[in-house]
Design a protein around this motif. Structure first.
Motif, PDB file in Angstrom:
ATOM      1  N   SER A 170       0.836  -1.201   0.000  1.00 18.90           N
ATOM      2  CA  SER A 170       0.000   0.000   0.000  1.00 18.90           C
ATOM      3  C   SER A 170       0.868   1.247   0.000  1.00 18.90           C
ATOM      4  O   SER A 170       1.910   1.289   0.660  1.00 18.90           O
ATOM      5  CB  SER A 170      -0.915   0.007   1.230  1.00 18.90           C
ATOM      6  OG  SER A 170      -1.557   1.260   1.365  1.00 18.90           O
ATOM      7  N   SER A 171       0.438   2.239  -0.784  1.00 18.01           N
ATOM      8  CA  SER A 171       1.088   3.553  -0.780  1.00 18.01           C
ATOM      9  C   SER A 171       0.187   4.596  -0.138  1.00 18.01           C
ATOM     10  O   SER A 171       0.405   5.791  -0.288  1.00 18.01           O
ATOM     11  CB  SER A 171       1.421   3.973  -2.213  1.00 18.01           C
ATOM     12  OG  SER A 171       0.234   4.128  -2.982  1.00 18.01           O
ATOM     13  N   VAL A 172      -0.833   4.141   0.575  1.00 11.77           N
ATOM     14  CA  VAL A 172      -1.795   5.062   1.177  1.00 11.77           C
ATOM     15  C   VAL A 172      -1.272   5.546   2.519  1.00 11.77           C
ATOM     16  O   VAL A 172      -0.904   4.743   3.381  1.00 11.77           O
ATOM     17  CB  VAL A 172      -3.160   4.371   1.367  1.00 11.77           C
ATOM     18  CG1 VAL A 172      -4.177   5.355   1.919  1.00 11.77           C
ATOM     19  CG2 VAL A 172      -3.635   3.787   0.053  1.00 11.77           C
ATOM     20  N   GLY A 173      -1.243   6.854   2.689  1.00 13.09           N
ATOM     21  CA  GLY A 173      -0.864   7.436   3.971  1.00 13.09           C
ATOM     22  C   GLY A 173      -2.091   7.926   4.696  1.00 13.09           C
ATOM     23  O   GLY A 173      -3.137   8.196   4.087  1.00 13.09           O
ATOM     24  N   VAL A 174      -2.001   8.045   5.998  1.00  9.35           N
ATOM     25  CA  VAL A 174      -3.116   8.547   6.804  1.00  9.35           C
ATOM     26  C   VAL A 174      -3.553   9.910   6.269  1.00  9.35           C
ATOM     27  O   VAL A 174      -2.733  10.809   6.060  1.00  9.35           O
ATOM     28  CB  VAL A 174      -2.708   8.657   8.276  1.00  9.35           C
ATOM     29  CG1 VAL A 174      -3.796   9.350   9.083  1.00  9.35           C
ATOM     30  CG2 VAL A 174      -2.425   7.273   8.846  1.00  9.35           C
ATOM     31  N   GLY A 175      -4.867  10.030   6.022  1.00 12.42           N
ATOM     32  CA  GLY A 175      -5.407  11.281   5.514  1.00 12.42           C
ATOM     33  C   GLY A 175      -5.133  11.522   4.045  1.00 12.42           C
ATOM     34  O   GLY A 175      -5.388  12.626   3.542  1.00 12.42           O
ATOM     35  N   GLY A 176      -4.651  10.506   3.334  1.00 14.82           N
ATOM     36  CA  GLY A 176      -4.304  10.694   1.923  1.00 14.82           C
ATOM     37  C   GLY A 176      -4.861   9.603   1.035  1.00 14.82           C
ATOM     38  O   GLY A 176      -5.557   8.683   1.477  1.00 14.82           O
ATOM     39  N   ARG A 177      -4.541   9.735  -0.243  1.00 10.02           N
ATOM     40  CA  ARG A 177      -4.958   8.758  -1.242  1.00 10.02           C
ATOM     41  C   ARG A 177      -3.746   7.999  -1.751  1.00 10.02           C
ATOM     42  O   ARG A 177      -2.610   8.459  -1.629  1.00 10.02           O
ATOM     43  CB  ARG A 177      -5.658   9.452  -2.420  1.00 10.02           C
ATOM     44  CG  ARG A 177      -6.923  10.197  -2.032  1.00 10.02           C
ATOM     45  CD  ARG A 177      -7.531  10.891  -3.241  1.00 10.02           C
ATOM     46  NE  ARG A 177      -8.715  11.630  -2.889  1.00 10.02           N
ATOM     47  CZ  ARG A 177      -9.937  11.122  -2.835  1.00 10.02           C
ATOM     48  NH1 ARG A 177     -10.119   9.851  -3.136  1.00 10.02           N
ATOM     49  NH2 ARG A 177     -10.974  11.862  -2.508  1.00 10.02           N
ATOM     50  N   GLY A 178      -4.004   6.832  -2.334  1.00 11.80           N
ATOM     51  CA  GLY A 178      -2.924   6.036  -2.899  1.00 11.80           C
ATOM     52  C   GLY A 178      -3.472   4.778  -3.524  1.00 11.80           C
ATOM     53  O   GLY A 178      -4.663   4.695  -3.867  1.00 11.80           O
ATOM     54  N   ASN A 179      -2.617   3.788  -3.669  1.00 12.84           N
ATOM     55  CA  ASN A 179      -3.004   2.523  -4.274  1.00 12.84           C
ATOM     56  C   ASN A 179      -2.756   1.370  -3.317  1.00 12.84           C
ATOM     57  O   ASN A 179      -1.780   1.389  -2.552  1.00 12.84           O
ATOM     58  CB  ASN A 179      -2.221   2.280  -5.566  1.00 12.84           C
ATOM     59  CG  ASN A 179      -2.563   3.287  -6.636  1.00 12.84           C
ATOM     60  OD1 ASN A 179      -3.677   3.789  -6.682  1.00 12.84           O
ATOM     61  ND2 ASN A 179      -1.614   3.589  -7.503  1.00 12.84           N
ATOM     62  N   ALA A 182      -7.499   1.817  -6.211  1.00 11.47           N
ATOM     63  CA  ALA A 182      -7.383   3.136  -5.584  1.00 11.47           C
ATOM     64  C   ALA A 182      -7.940   3.069  -4.171  1.00 11.47           C
ATOM     65  O   ALA A 182      -8.949   2.404  -3.918  1.00 11.47           O
ATOM     66  CB  ALA A 182      -8.129   4.191  -6.404  1.00 11.47           C
ATOM     67  N   ALA A 183      -7.285   3.753  -3.264  1.00  8.12           N
ATOM     68  CA  ALA A 183      -7.709   3.692  -1.861  1.00  8.12           C
ATOM     69  C   ALA A 183      -7.472   5.040  -1.196  1.00  8.12           C
ATOM     70  O   ALA A 183      -6.713   5.877  -1.684  1.00  8.12           O
ATOM     71  CB  ALA A 183      -6.939   2.600  -1.112  1.00  8.12           C
ATOM     72  N   ARG A 184      -8.147   5.223  -0.069  1.00  9.22           N
ATOM     73  CA  ARG A 184      -7.982   6.432   0.732  1.00  9.22           C
ATOM     74  C   ARG A 184      -8.048   6.048   2.198  1.00  9.22           C
ATOM     75  O   ARG A 184      -8.856   5.199   2.604  1.00  9.22           O
ATOM     76  CB  ARG A 184      -9.076   7.453   0.418  1.00  9.22           C
ATOM     77  CG  ARG A 184      -9.025   8.688   1.298  1.00  9.22           C
ATOM     78  CD  ARG A 184     -10.092   9.695   0.951  1.00  9.22           C
ATOM     79  NE  ARG A 184     -10.104  10.803   1.882  1.00  9.22           N
ATOM     80  CZ  ARG A 184      -9.304  11.851   1.822  1.00  9.22           C
ATOM     81  NH1 ARG A 184      -8.423  11.934   0.842  1.00  9.22           N
ATOM     82  NH2 ARG A 184      -9.360  12.811   2.698  1.00  9.22           N
ATOM     83  N   ALA A 185      -7.178   6.661   3.000  1.00 10.07           N
ATOM     84  CA  ALA A 185      -7.192   6.459   4.450  1.00 10.07           C
ATOM     85  C   ALA A 185      -7.745   7.723   5.105  1.00 10.07           C
ATOM     86  O   ALA A 185      -7.354   8.844   4.749  1.00 10.07           O
ATOM     87  CB  ALA A 185      -5.793   6.153   4.975  1.00 10.07           C
ATOM     88  N   LEU A 212       0.541   4.193   5.680  1.00  7.49           N
ATOM     89  CA  LEU A 212       1.779   4.871   6.041  1.00  7.49           C
ATOM     90  C   LEU A 212       1.481   6.021   6.996  1.00  7.49           C
ATOM     91  O   LEU A 212       0.370   6.551   7.005  1.00  7.49           O
ATOM     92  CB  LEU A 212       2.462   5.408   4.784  1.00  7.49           C
ATOM     93  CG  LEU A 212       2.808   4.356   3.717  1.00  7.49           C
ATOM     94  CD1 LEU A 212       3.293   5.040   2.456  1.00  7.49           C
ATOM     95  CD2 LEU A 212       3.857   3.397   4.248  1.00  7.49           C
ATOM     96  N   PRO A 213       2.451   6.417   7.796  1.00  8.85           N
ATOM     97  CA  PRO A 213       2.217   7.573   8.676  1.00  8.85           C
ATOM     98  C   PRO A 213       1.828   8.794   7.861  1.00  8.85           C
ATOM     99  O   PRO A 213       2.216   8.940   6.698  1.00  8.85           O
ATOM    100  CB  PRO A 213       3.574   7.767   9.371  1.00  8.85           C
ATOM    101  CG  PRO A 213       4.236   6.439   9.284  1.00  8.85           C
ATOM    102  CD  PRO A 213       3.783   5.830   7.997  1.00  8.85           C
ATOM    103  N   GLU A 214       1.070   9.674   8.467  1.00  6.47           N
ATOM    104  CA  GLU A 214       0.580  10.862   7.770  1.00  6.47           C
ATOM    105  C   GLU A 214       1.746  11.750   7.354  1.00  6.47           C
ATOM    106  O   GLU A 214       2.677  11.983   8.102  1.00  6.47           O
ATOM    107  CB  GLU A 214      -0.366  11.634   8.681  1.00  6.47           C
ATOM    108  CG  GLU A 214      -1.008  12.835   8.016  1.00  6.47           C
ATOM    109  CD  GLU A 214      -2.023  13.507   8.917  1.00  6.47           C
ATOM    110  OE1 GLU A 214      -2.763  14.368   8.427  1.00  6.47           O
ATOM    111  OE2 GLU A 214      -2.052  13.157  10.113  1.00  6.47           O
ATOM    112  N   GLN A 215       1.657  12.239   6.098  1.00  3.31           N
ATOM    113  CA  GLN A 215       2.644  13.198   5.610  1.00  3.31           C
ATOM    114  C   GLN A 215       2.356  14.560   6.233  1.00  3.31           C
ATOM    115  O   GLN A 215       1.230  15.050   6.161  1.00  3.31           O
ATOM    116  CB  GLN A 215       2.579  13.301   4.086  1.00  3.31           C
ATOM    117  CG  GLN A 215       3.543  14.298   3.484  1.00  3.31           C
ATOM    118  CD  GLN A 215       4.989  13.888   3.691  1.00  3.31           C
ATOM    119  OE1 GLN A 215       5.344  12.743   3.453  1.00  3.31           O
ATOM    120  NE2 GLN A 215       5.813  14.814   4.157  1.00  3.31           N
TER     121      GLN A 215
END
Length: 533
Positions: A178-187, A240-243, A280-283
Motif C-alpha cells: 500500500s502507498s496510502v498514507g493517513v489522511g491521503g490517497r494512494g493505491n 485506488a484507496a484512501r485512508a 503509512l504515517p501521515e505526511q
C-alpha cells in the motif's frame, strides 16, 4: 469351578438359539434382521470449504421366517441406531460426533447432516470415510405361547462413505502493498495465486474494506476483471484507496473474493480471503519563521518557511493560501515549492492587499500543501493555520498648511509642509491637488524625491480663486502616493488642506482711495478758480 460353569452356560445358550432357529412342528416363530447400508448421493466437496454432507440410511430388511406383520416389522427394524463418521485417510475433518438416528424401519431414512471441513490443500480424488453403526434389533419372535417371547441383540457394524474431492480453482493471497498514507490517497496492490487444480475463466477479483478508516474505490467496493486464471498463476491488481484523517497506523483487514466460471461454465464464487494493509504515517509539514507587514488599507507581504516534516519525499509541492477574509486577499494564492525531502525547507512569500474595510486584529491563515507522492498520486495535506497581525492604518504624513489665505478673484501660491511621521523611508512621493469650485489649478502635482523618517518638505501648488467666490473657510484635497523601500507603490492617504477666502482689501481698496483723492483734488481746483472770479 468357574471355567466348567462358564462352558455349561455357553452350551445352554447355543442349544436354546439352535432350538429357536431350527424348524419345528407346531412352533410359531418370526426370524429376521435389519439390512442396513449407509450412503450419500451428494458427495462432491471442494478443497478449503466447510460443507454439510447429507447421509442416508437404508434398511432392506432380511426376513428368514415370516409371520404376523407386527412381528415382521419388529425383527426388521433397527432401534436406537447411532452412527459415527470417521476421517480415515481422507483430507477432511469431521465436525459431527455420534449421530442419533433412532428407529430405522424398512426403507430409507435421512438425510442426516454431517459437517465436514475439507483441507485447503486437499488433492482431488475419491476417498472413503469409515462409518460405525450401532443398533439393537429383535432376532426372533416366538408367539407359540402367550405372551410372545422376544430374542434381542445389539450389533456394531462398519461401513464406508465415498467422498469425491473435485478439481477446482482455489485462491490464496500472496502479498499486499500500500502507498496510502493517513489522511491521503494512494493505491493498494494485492497479489493472488490460483492454488487449485482447475482454471478459472472470466474471473473477477473483488476487494472490500470492512473498516470505515479505509475506503477502496467506491462505497460498494472495487472490482477488477482478470480473465482466465490458470492453476499456479499469480495476478497482481491495484485498487485506488484512501485512508481517513483519523486513521491510525495499524493493520486494517481487507476482504478479497474471486468470482469465475468453472470448466463446465458454471458460475462459482471462491471462498472469501482476508488480507491486511497498514497505512503509512501521515505526511506532515510545518510553517516557521512567519513574519508579516500588514496594515489596513495597504498592500503587504507574508513571509515564512515551510518544512517537510516527513516521513516521505514529495514532488511538485505547492503551498496554497485560501483566504477566509475577503479584506485580506493574496495576489497569487499558490507558491511553487518543488521537490521536498524529509527535513528539507523552502522559503515562501505572499503579496497581499489589506482593504480599508479590514479590521486591525490577528488574522488566521489557511495554508495547505498540494504535492505528488512517490506513485505520482496527487495529495493534499491537512490545513496549516498560523496567525499574523494586521496593524491599524498608518498615518504616514503630518500635513501643515503654510500659505493658505487668499482673496476673491486672485491667482495664488498654496504651500504645504509635509513630514514623514513613520519609521519607513519614502521615495518618489507624489502629491496631487484635487479642487472643486470656487478653486481651480493648473499646477496640481508636486514631487519629492526622498522623505526619510521625520524629514520634512514643502509642496507648492498654483491655486486660483474664482471671482464668484465669497469669503469663507474651505479646503482642498491632497492625495499622496510614494514608494516603500521594497519598491511597492502605496497610497499614503488623502489629506484635507484648509483654505481661507478673504474680502478684497488689498489692491482693490487702494484704487478706490486714489480715485476718491483725485475727485477731491478736482473739486478743490474748481473751487479755487471760482473764488478768483
Amino acid at each position: 469351578m468357574t471355567a466348567p460353569r462358564t462352558l455349561v452356560g455357553v452350551a445352554v445358550v447355543v442349544v436354546l438359539l439352535s432350538a429357536a432357529v431350527a424348524p419345528a412342528v407346531g412352533v410359531q416363530q418370526v426370524i429376521g434382521s435389519p439390512d442396513i447400508d449407509v450412503f450419500s448421493p451428494d458427495n462432491e466437496v471442494r478443497p478449503g470449504e466447510e460443507v454439510s454432507l447429507p447421509v442416508y440410511l437404508s434398511n432392506g430388511g432380511d426376513l428368514r421366517r415370516a409371520g404376523p406383520e407386527a412381528y415382521v416389522d419388529r425383527v426388521t427394524t433397527a432401534r436406537g441406531l447411532t452412527f459415527t463418521v470417521g476421517e480415515g485417510d481422507a483430507p477432511v475433518d469431521v465436525n459431527t460426533g455420534r449421530y442419533p438416528a433412532g428407529t430405522v424401519s424398512e426403507g430409507v431414512a435421512g438425510p442426516y447432516p454431517i459437517s465436514l471441513t475439507v483441507a485447503e490443500d486437499a488433492e482431488p480424488g475419491t476417498y472413503r470415510l469409515p462409518v460405525r453403526v450401532r443398533y439393537t434389533h429383535t432376532l426372533m419372535v416366538d408367539y407359540s405361547s402367550s405372551p410372545a417371547e422376544f430374542v434381542d441383540r445389539t450389533r456394531n457394524r462398519r461401513f464406508s462413505l465415498t467422498v469425491v474431492v473435485r478439481d477446482e480453482a482455489r485462491f490464496e493471497v500472496v502479498n499486499t502493498t500500500s502507498s496510502v498514507g493517513v489522511g491521503g490517497r494512494g493505491n493498494v496492490s494485492i497479489t493472488v495465486e490460483n492454488v487449485g487444480t482447475d482454471p478459472a475463466r472470466d474471473a473477477t477479483l473483488r476487494l472490500d474494506s470492512p473498516s470505515d478508516e479505509i475506503t477502496l474505490g467506491t462505497p460498494t467496493g472495487s472490482r477488477a476483471f482478470t480473465g482466465t486464471w490458470n492453476p499456479g498463476e499469480r495476478r497482481t491488481v491495484e485498487f485506488a484507496a484512501r485512508a481517513a484523517d483519523d486513521a491510525v497506523v495499524r493493520e486494517y483487514p481487507l476482504d478479497a473474493q474471486v468470482t469465475y466460471r468453472d470448466r463446465d461454465g458454471i458460475q462459482r464464487t471462491a471462498r472469501e480471503l482476508t488480507a491486511g494493509i497498514t497505512p503509512l504515517p501521515e505526511q506532515t509539514f510545518e510553517v516557521a519563521d512567519l513574519s508579516a507587514t500588514l496594515y489596513v488599507d495597504e498592500p503587504g507581504t507574508i513571509r515564512g518557511t515551510l518544512t517537510n516534516t516527513g516521513p516521505r519525499t514529495v514532488a511538485d509541492a505547492a503551498l496554497v493560501f485560501r483566504s477566509t477574509n475577503p479584506n485580506v486577499a493574496p495576489h497569487d494564492r499558490t507558491v511553487a515549492l518543488g521537490r521536498l525531502a524529509p527535513g528539507e525547507r523552502r522559503e515562501f512569500a505572499y503579496d497581499v492587499t489589506v482593504s480599508e474595510r479590514a479590521a486591525a486584529t490577528n488574522q488566521q491563515l489557511n495554508l495547505t500543501v498540494r504535492y505528488r507522492d512517490r506513485e505520482g498520486n496527487r495529495q493534499v495535506s491537512d490545513s496549516l493555520e498560523p496567525s499574523v497581525t494586521v496593524a491599524p492604518e498608518r498615518t504616514w504624513l503630518a500635513v501643515t498648511p503654510e500659505s493658505n489665505t487668499f482673496t476673491v478673484d486672485s491667482d495664488n501660491r498654496l504651500t504645504v509642509r509635509i513630514r514623514n511621521v513613520e519609521d519607513v523611508p519614502l521615495r518618489n512621493l507624489v502629491a496631487r491637488l484635487s479642487v472643486d469650485t470656487p478653486f481651480e489649478t493648473e499646477s496640481r502635482v508636486a514631487y519629492v524625491d526622498e522623505l526619510r523618517p521625520n524629514d520634512s518638505a514643502t509642496l507648492a501648488f498654483e491655486l486660483t480663486v474664482s471671482e464668484d467666490a465669497v469669503p469663507t473657510r474651505s479646503s482642498v484635497r491632497l492625495n499622496a502616493t510614494a514608494d516603500r523601500p521594497d519598491g511597492e507603490t502605496i497610497h499614503l492617504d488623502t489629506y484635507d488642506v484648509p483654505v481661507t477666502v478673504a474680502d478684497e482689501t488689498g489692491p482693490t481698496d487702494t484704487a478706490t482711495f486714489v480715485a476718491g483723492l483725485v475727485v477731491a483734488l478736482a473739486l478743490l481746483v474748481i473751487g479755487g478758480l471760482w473764488l478768483r472770479r
